[in-house]
Design a protein around this motif. Sequence first.
Motif, PDB file in Angstrom:
ATOM      1  N   GLY A   1       0.799  -1.213   0.000  1.00  0.00           N
ATOM      2  CA  GLY A   1       0.000   0.000   0.000  1.00  0.00           C
ATOM      3  C   GLY A   1       0.831   1.260   0.000  1.00  0.00           C
ATOM      4  N   TRP A   2       0.124   2.364   0.118  1.00  0.00           N
ATOM      5  CA  TRP A   2       0.724   3.682   0.084  1.00  0.00           C
ATOM      6  C   TRP A   2       0.308   4.491   1.307  1.00  0.00           C
ATOM      7  CZ3 TRP A   2       4.162   5.026  -3.692  1.00  0.00           C
ATOM      8  CH2 TRP A   2       4.208   4.212  -4.826  1.00  0.00           C
ATOM      9  N   PHE A   3       1.297   5.135   1.891  1.00  0.00           N
ATOM     10  CA  PHE A   3       1.080   6.114   2.938  1.00  0.00           C
ATOM     11  C   PHE A   3       1.576   7.458   2.426  1.00  0.00           C
ATOM     12  CE2 PHE A   3       0.142   3.592   6.779  1.00  0.00           C
ATOM     13  CZ  PHE A   3       0.463   2.322   6.345  1.00  0.00           C
ATOM     14  N   ARG A   4       1.166   8.518   3.082  1.00  0.00           N
ATOM     15  CA  ARG A   4       1.708   9.833   2.768  1.00  0.00           C
ATOM     16  C   ARG A   4       1.864  10.615   4.062  1.00  0.00           C
ATOM     17  NH1 ARG A   4      -3.500  12.502  -0.374  1.00  0.00           N
ATOM     18  NH2 ARG A   4      -4.829  12.808   1.474  1.00  0.00           N
ATOM     19  N   GLN A   5       2.795  11.568   3.994  1.00  0.00           N
ATOM     20  CA  GLN A   5       3.027  12.436   5.134  1.00  0.00           C
ATOM     21  C   GLN A   5       3.265  13.847   4.640  1.00  0.00           C
ATOM     22  OE1 GLN A   5       6.092  11.198   7.880  1.00  0.00           O
ATOM     23  NE2 GLN A   5       5.128  12.367   9.528  1.00  0.00           N
TER      24      GLN A   5
ATOM     25  N   VAL B   1      -3.159   5.839   2.586  1.00  0.00           N
ATOM     26  CA  VAL B   1      -3.851   6.334   1.406  1.00  0.00           C
ATOM     27  C   VAL B   1      -4.639   5.214   0.725  1.00  0.00           C
ATOM     28  CG1 VAL B   1      -3.571   7.398  -0.858  1.00  0.00           C
ATOM     29  CG2 VAL B   1      -2.103   8.094   1.036  1.00  0.00           C
ATOM     30  N   ALA B   2      -3.968   4.125   0.405  1.00  0.00           N
ATOM     31  CA  ALA B   2      -4.623   3.027  -0.316  1.00  0.00           C
ATOM     32  C   ALA B   2      -3.854   1.745  -0.070  1.00  0.00           C
ATOM     33  CB  ALA B   2      -4.684   3.331  -1.812  1.00  0.00           C
ATOM     34  N   PHE B   3      -4.598   0.639  -0.017  1.00  0.00           N
ATOM     35  CA  PHE B   3      -3.971  -0.650   0.295  1.00  0.00           C
ATOM     36  C   PHE B   3      -4.561  -1.744  -0.565  1.00  0.00           C
ATOM     37  CE2 PHE B   3      -1.733   1.070   3.775  1.00  0.00           C
ATOM     38  CZ  PHE B   3      -2.582   2.011   4.356  1.00  0.00           C
ATOM     39  N   MET B   4      -3.746  -2.767  -0.779  1.00  0.00           N
ATOM     40  CA  MET B   4      -4.198  -3.931  -1.533  1.00  0.00           C
ATOM     41  C   MET B   4      -3.663  -5.187  -0.860  1.00  0.00           C
ATOM     42  SD  MET B   4      -3.420  -4.950  -5.496  1.00  0.00           S
ATOM     43  CE  MET B   4      -4.870  -4.196  -6.205  1.00  0.00           C
ATOM     44  N   ASN B   5      -4.536  -6.180  -0.729  1.00  0.00           N
ATOM     45  CA  ASN B   5      -4.099  -7.467  -0.188  1.00  0.00           C
ATOM     46  C   ASN B   5      -3.865  -8.456  -1.324  1.00  0.00           C
ATOM     47  OD1 ASN B   5      -5.173  -6.203   2.304  1.00  0.00           O
ATOM     48  ND2 ASN B   5      -4.617  -8.190   3.143  1.00  0.00           N
ATOM     49  N   SER B   6      -3.212  -9.544  -0.995  1.00  0.00           N
ATOM     50  CA  SER B   6      -2.858 -10.514  -2.015  1.00  0.00           C
ATOM     51  C   SER B   6      -4.071 -11.193  -2.641  1.00  0.00           C
ATOM     52  CB  SER B   6      -1.909 -11.570  -1.434  1.00  0.00           C
ATOM     53  OG  SER B   6      -2.399 -12.084  -0.212  1.00  0.00           O
ATOM     54  N   ASP B   7      -5.235 -11.068  -1.994  1.00  0.00           N
ATOM     55  CA  ASP B   7      -6.452 -11.623  -2.587  1.00  0.00           C
ATOM     56  C   ASP B   7      -7.118 -10.630  -3.533  1.00  0.00           C
ATOM     57  OD1 ASP B   7      -8.694 -11.189   0.309  1.00  0.00           O
ATOM     58  OD2 ASP B   7      -7.502  -9.775  -0.855  1.00  0.00           O
TER      59      ASP B   7
ATOM     60  N   THR C   1      -9.062  -4.177  -2.047  1.00  0.00           N
ATOM     61  CA  THR C   1      -8.446  -2.860  -1.902  1.00  0.00           C
ATOM     62  C   THR C   1      -9.216  -2.028  -0.883  1.00  0.00           C
ATOM     63  OG1 THR C   1      -9.778  -1.983  -3.719  1.00  0.00           O
ATOM     64  CG2 THR C   1      -7.602  -2.853  -4.277  1.00  0.00           C
ATOM     65  N   SER C   2      -8.542  -1.035  -0.359  1.00  0.00           N
ATOM     66  CA  SER C   2      -9.197  -0.084   0.533  1.00  0.00           C
ATOM     67  C   SER C   2      -8.556   1.276   0.329  1.00  0.00           C
ATOM     68  CB  SER C   2      -9.101  -0.532   1.994  1.00  0.00           C
ATOM     69  OG  SER C   2      -7.752  -0.616   2.405  1.00  0.00           O
ATOM     70  N   TYR C   3      -9.341   2.315   0.552  1.00  0.00           N
ATOM     71  CA  TYR C   3      -8.894   3.679   0.320  1.00  0.00           C
ATOM     72  C   TYR C   3      -9.265   4.577   1.480  1.00  0.00           C
ATOM     73  CZ  TYR C   3      -8.464   2.110  -4.523  1.00  0.00           C
ATOM     74  OH  TYR C   3      -8.113   1.434  -5.658  1.00  0.00           O
ATOM     75  N   ALA C   4      -8.450   5.575   1.709  1.00  0.00           N
ATOM     76  CA  ALA C   4      -8.808   6.615   2.661  1.00  0.00           C
ATOM     77  C   ALA C   4      -9.988   7.398   2.094  1.00  0.00           C
ATOM     78  CB  ALA C   4      -7.620   7.539   2.900  1.00  0.00           C
ATOM     79  N   ASP C   5     -10.856   7.859   2.974  1.00  0.00           N
ATOM     80  CA  ASP C   5     -12.032   8.615   2.520  1.00  0.00           C
ATOM     81  C   ASP C   5     -11.622   9.832   1.698  1.00  0.00           C
ATOM     82  OD1 ASP C   5     -14.027   8.032   5.521  1.00  0.00           O
ATOM     83  OD2 ASP C   5     -13.755   6.833   3.701  1.00  0.00           O
TER      84      ASP C   5
ATOM     85  N   CYS D   1      -2.112  -3.732   6.115  1.00  0.00           N
ATOM     86  CA  CYS D   1      -0.947  -2.878   5.934  1.00  0.00           C
ATOM     87  C   CYS D   1      -1.082  -1.574   6.698  1.00  0.00           C
ATOM     88  CB  CYS D   1      -0.710  -2.606   4.437  1.00  0.00           C
ATOM     89  SG  CYS D   1       0.482  -3.733   3.679  1.00  0.00           S
ATOM     90  N   GLN D   2      -2.317  -1.137   6.911  1.00  0.00           N
ATOM     91  CA  GLN D   2      -2.532   0.088   7.685  1.00  0.00           C
ATOM     92  C   GLN D   2      -1.840  -0.025   9.045  1.00  0.00           C
ATOM     93  OE1 GLN D   2      -4.944   2.947   6.902  1.00  0.00           O
ATOM     94  NE2 GLN D   2      -3.619   3.772   8.492  1.00  0.00           N
ATOM     95  N   ASN D   3      -1.844  -1.239   9.599  1.00  0.00           N
ATOM     96  CA  ASN D   3      -1.308  -1.434  10.941  1.00  0.00           C
ATOM     97  C   ASN D   3      -0.055  -2.297  11.014  1.00  0.00           C
ATOM     98  OD1 ASN D   3      -3.606  -0.064  12.232  1.00  0.00           O
ATOM     99  ND2 ASN D   3      -4.774  -1.841  11.563  1.00  0.00           N
ATOM    100  N   GLU D   4       0.172  -3.109   9.967  1.00  0.00           N
ATOM    101  CA  GLU D   4       1.227  -4.118  10.077  1.00  0.00           C
ATOM    102  C   GLU D   4       2.358  -3.963   9.080  1.00  0.00           C
ATOM    103  OE1 GLU D   4      -2.099  -7.313  10.093  1.00  0.00           O
ATOM    104  OE2 GLU D   4      -0.437  -8.221  11.203  1.00  0.00           O
ATOM    105  N   ALA D   5       2.340  -2.910   8.276  1.00  0.00           N
ATOM    106  CA  ALA D   5       3.411  -2.745   7.294  1.00  0.00           C
ATOM    107  C   ALA D   5       4.755  -2.678   8.006  1.00  0.00           C
ATOM    108  CB  ALA D   5       3.187  -1.482   6.473  1.00  0.00           C
ATOM    109  N   ASN D   6       5.683  -3.484   7.545  1.00  0.00           N
ATOM    110  CA  ASN D   6       7.012  -3.465   8.160  1.00  0.00           C
ATOM    111  C   ASN D   6       8.131  -3.334   7.138  1.00  0.00           C
ATOM    112  OD1 ASN D   6       6.525  -6.015   7.158  1.00  0.00           O
ATOM    113  ND2 ASN D   6       7.461  -7.096   8.854  1.00  0.00           N
TER     114      ASN D   6
END
Length: 126
Positions: free
Chosen positions: A35-39, A48-54, A57-61, A109-114
Amino acid sequence: QVQLVESGGGSVQAGESLRLSCAASGMTYNNYCMGWFRQAPGKEREGVAFMNSDGTTSYADSVKGRVTIAQDGAKNTLSLQMNSLQPEDTGMYYCAAAETRVVSWRLSCQNEANYWGQGTQVTVSP
Protein backbone atom coordinates in the motif's frame (compact mmCIF):
# COMPACT_ATOMS: atom_id res chain seq x y z
CA GLN A 1 15.65 -8.80 1.94
CA VAL A 2 12.53 -6.94 0.83
CA GLN A 3 13.16 -3.73 -1.06
CA LEU A 4 10.62 -1.17 -2.16
CA VAL A 5 11.56 1.61 -4.53
CA GLU A 6 9.10 4.37 -5.36
CA SER A 7 9.05 6.56 -8.43
CA GLY A 8 6.71 8.91 -10.25
CA GLY A 9 6.38 11.81 -7.87
CA GLY A 10 6.58 15.39 -9.03
CA SER A 11 5.04 18.83 -9.04
CA VAL A 12 1.67 19.38 -10.69
CA GLN A 13 -1.16 21.88 -10.72
CA ALA A 14 -4.45 21.24 -8.98
CA GLY A 15 -6.69 19.06 -11.10
CA GLU A 16 -3.85 17.22 -12.78
CA SER A 17 -2.85 13.58 -12.39
CA LEU A 18 0.17 11.59 -11.29
CA ARG A 19 0.97 7.90 -11.31
CA LEU A 20 3.26 6.57 -8.62
CA SER A 21 5.02 3.23 -8.92
CA CYS A 22 6.63 0.97 -6.38
CA ALA A 23 9.04 -1.71 -7.54
CA ALA A 24 9.11 -4.55 -5.03
CA SER A 25 11.69 -7.27 -4.69
CA GLY A 26 12.51 -9.96 -2.20
CA MET A 27 9.00 -10.79 -1.03
CA THR A 28 8.62 -14.48 -0.37
CA TYR A 29 5.14 -15.42 0.76
CA ASN A 30 1.89 -15.53 -1.14
CA ASN A 31 -0.02 -13.88 1.72
CA TYR A 32 0.94 -10.22 1.68
CA CYS A 33 -0.34 -6.67 1.59
CA MET A 34 1.03 -3.59 -0.09
CA GLY A 35 0.00 0.00 0.00
CA TRP A 36 0.72 3.68 0.08
CA PHE A 37 1.08 6.11 2.94
CA ARG A 38 1.71 9.83 2.77
CA GLN A 39 3.03 12.44 5.13
CA ALA A 40 2.55 16.16 4.73
CA PRO A 41 4.85 18.63 6.48
CA GLY A 42 3.87 18.97 10.12
CA LYS A 43 1.29 16.21 9.91
CA GLU A 44 1.17 12.57 10.89
CA ARG A 45 1.62 9.85 8.34
CA GLU A 46 -1.67 8.59 6.96
CA GLY A 47 -2.70 5.59 4.93
CA VAL A 48 -3.85 6.33 1.41
CA ALA A 49 -4.62 3.03 -0.32
CA PHE A 50 -3.97 -0.65 0.30
CA MET A 51 -4.20 -3.93 -1.53
CA ASN A 52 -4.10 -7.47 -0.19
CA SER A 53 -2.86 -10.51 -2.01
CA ASP A 54 -6.45 -11.62 -2.59
CA GLY A 55 -7.00 -8.48 -4.65
CA THR A 56 -9.12 -6.57 -2.16
CA THR A 57 -8.45 -2.86 -1.90
CA SER A 58 -9.20 -0.08 0.53
CA TYR A 59 -8.89 3.68 0.32
CA ALA A 60 -8.81 6.61 2.66
CA ASP A 61 -12.03 8.61 2.52
CA SER A 62 -10.07 11.66 1.39
CA VAL A 63 -8.99 9.98 -1.84
CA LYS A 64 -11.91 7.70 -2.72
CA GLY A 65 -13.01 8.18 -6.29
CA ARG A 66 -9.79 9.95 -7.25
CA VAL A 67 -7.18 7.29 -6.59
CA THR A 68 -6.72 3.74 -7.83
CA ILE A 69 -4.26 1.22 -6.47
CA ALA A 70 -3.22 -1.62 -8.73
CA GLN A 71 -0.64 -4.35 -8.99
CA ASP A 72 1.24 -5.29 -12.13
CA GLY A 73 3.26 -8.42 -12.70
CA ALA A 74 2.33 -10.51 -9.68
CA LYS A 75 3.68 -8.53 -6.73
CA ASN A 76 6.56 -6.87 -8.47
CA THR A 77 5.07 -3.44 -9.13
CA LEU A 78 2.44 -1.52 -7.24
CA SER A 79 0.96 1.60 -8.78
CA LEU A 80 -1.10 4.48 -7.47
CA GLN A 81 -3.00 6.45 -10.08
CA MET A 82 -4.00 9.80 -8.64
CA ASN A 83 -6.43 12.04 -10.49
CA SER A 84 -7.92 15.43 -9.72
CA LEU A 85 -5.05 16.18 -7.37
CA GLN A 86 -5.54 18.91 -4.80
CA PRO A 87 -3.04 20.91 -2.74
CA GLU A 88 -3.99 18.85 0.30
CA ASP A 89 -2.60 15.79 -1.49
CA THR A 90 0.88 17.28 -1.18
CA GLY A 91 3.30 15.17 0.78
CA MET A 92 5.90 12.45 0.74
CA TYR A 93 4.38 9.23 -0.49
CA TYR A 94 5.73 5.95 0.82
CA CYS A 95 5.22 2.46 -0.46
CA ALA A 96 4.82 -0.14 2.29
CA ALA A 97 4.32 -3.88 2.52
CA ALA A 98 4.01 -6.82 4.85
CA GLU A 99 3.93 -10.55 4.31
CA THR A 100 3.33 -13.65 6.36
CA ARG A 101 3.67 -17.38 5.96
CA VAL A 102 0.42 -17.82 7.91
CA VAL A 103 -2.14 -18.44 5.20
CA SER A 104 -5.16 -17.78 7.42
CA TRP A 105 -3.98 -14.38 8.69
CA ARG A 106 -5.47 -11.35 6.98
CA LEU A 107 -2.79 -8.71 6.96
CA SER A 108 -3.61 -5.07 7.46
CA CYS A 109 -0.95 -2.88 5.93
CA GLN A 110 -2.53 0.09 7.69
CA ASN A 111 -1.31 -1.43 10.94
CA GLU A 112 1.23 -4.12 10.08
CA ALA A 113 3.41 -2.74 7.29
CA ASN A 114 7.01 -3.47 8.16
CA TYR A 115 8.74 -2.86 4.85
CA TRP A 116 9.06 0.71 3.62
CA GLY A 117 10.40 2.54 0.64
CA GLN A 118 12.32 5.79 0.77
CA GLY A 119 9.43 7.88 -0.48
CA THR A 120 8.63 10.06 -3.46
CA GLN A 121 7.53 13.68 -3.19
CA VAL A 122 4.21 14.87 -4.56
CA THR A 123 3.58 18.61 -4.67
CA VAL A 124 0.29 20.03 -5.88
CA SER A 125 0.02 23.75 -6.50
CA PRO A 126 -3.32 25.64 -6.41
